[in-house]
Design an enzyme around this catalytic site. Sequence first.
Site, PDB file in Angstrom:
ATOM      1  N   HIS A  84      -2.289   3.655  -0.462  1.00  0.00           N
ATOM      2  CA  HIS A  84      -1.490   2.687   0.286  1.00  0.00           C
ATOM      3  C   HIS A  84      -1.570   3.084   1.756  1.00  0.00           C
ATOM      4  O   HIS A  84      -1.240   4.212   2.123  1.00  0.00           O
ATOM      5  CB  HIS A  84      -0.037   2.712  -0.200  1.00  0.00           C
ATOM      6  CG  HIS A  84       0.763   1.518   0.227  1.00  0.00           C
ATOM      7  ND1 HIS A  84       0.798   1.060   1.527  1.00  0.00           N
ATOM      8  CD2 HIS A  84       1.571   0.676  -0.475  1.00  0.00           C
ATOM      9  CE1 HIS A  84       1.583   0.004   1.603  1.00  0.00           C
ATOM     10  NE2 HIS A  84       2.056  -0.259   0.388  1.00  0.00           N
ATOM     11  N   HIS A  85      -2.006   2.147   2.593  1.00  0.00           N
ATOM     12  CA  HIS A  85      -2.221   2.477   4.006  1.00  0.00           C
ATOM     13  C   HIS A  85      -0.916   2.845   4.708  1.00  0.00           C
ATOM     14  O   HIS A  85      -0.930   3.548   5.734  1.00  0.00           O
ATOM     15  CB  HIS A  85      -2.898   1.298   4.719  1.00  0.00           C
ATOM     16  CG  HIS A  85      -3.760   1.699   5.868  1.00  0.00           C
ATOM     17  ND1 HIS A  85      -3.603   2.887   6.552  1.00  0.00           N
ATOM     18  CD2 HIS A  85      -4.806   1.061   6.468  1.00  0.00           C
ATOM     19  CE1 HIS A  85      -4.503   2.958   7.520  1.00  0.00           C
ATOM     20  NE2 HIS A  85      -5.245   1.875   7.487  1.00  0.00           N
ATOM     21  N   ALA A  86       0.214   2.392   4.185  1.00  0.00           N
ATOM     22  CA  ALA A  86       1.490   2.785   4.783  1.00  0.00           C
ATOM     23  C   ALA A  86       1.753   4.271   4.608  1.00  0.00           C
ATOM     24  O   ALA A  86       2.426   4.896   5.429  1.00  0.00           O
ATOM     25  CB  ALA A  86       2.632   1.975   4.167  1.00  0.00           C
ATOM     26  N   CYS A  92      -1.314  -3.351   2.955  1.00  0.00           N
ATOM     27  CA  CYS A  92      -2.657  -3.233   2.395  1.00  0.00           C
ATOM     28  C   CYS A  92      -2.874  -1.843   1.811  1.00  0.00           C
ATOM     29  O   CYS A  92      -2.183  -0.883   2.158  1.00  0.00           O
ATOM     30  CB  CYS A  92      -3.735  -3.528   3.443  1.00  0.00           C
ATOM     31  SG  CYS A  92      -3.877  -2.295   4.746  1.00  0.00           S
TER      32      CYS A  92
END
Length: 220
Positions: free
Chosen positions: A194-196, A31
């Site tokens: 980007h949550h990563a 996500c």
Amino acid sequence: MDAPIPTPAPIDLDTWPRRQHFDHYRRRVPCTYAMTVEVDVTAFAAALRRSPRKSYLAQVWALATVVNRHEEFRMCLNSSGDPAVWPVVHPAFTVFNPERETFACLWAPYDPDFGTFHDTAAPLLAEHSRATDFFPQGNPPPNAFDVSSLPWVSFTGFTLDIRDGWDHLAPIFTLGRYTERDTRLLLPLSVQIHHAAADGFHTARLTNELQTLLADPAWL
């Protein structure tokens, strides 16, 4: 314009505090998220009124400066698909063609000295102000991040839906139109993350550092 493309440094996954977070948001729950803030640019705008330099390029440089301070905003995937960090990233930014009502994407090499960056970027803006190609310089380098501007509207929220964009770890910035409130001048800024690559803490720190940089514009 050509620039040497550096080799991104691999992240030591055995010691990386965010390894589990990266895996979770890259593979299990991929996500992105968007954060929109209002940045106080009162002092920044006042300083620019006394300067011949372009406000848009000053905004772009300020973003590039805080982005380059932090590894999480210089992240990419290397050829093996593992997380890595560029030693430097360069801003890619839009220029609007009012006759065609289209925009082009330019880029300029980041330099920690604003004057040096401006001297390179300003001629590019002038040269390509009526560009008809999307990428008049050719594709930006892989170690670039995106900045766009919507100077026609002030907004309180802005989100990009990037289909299958789970390999895009670089931040994306969108700038809006200044608005005045209680004698202060405010700039809407949306950050797509980007949550990563980064959590809310990291993005909040980034925007707070940008606020600090613009509040003391001696570098202009």
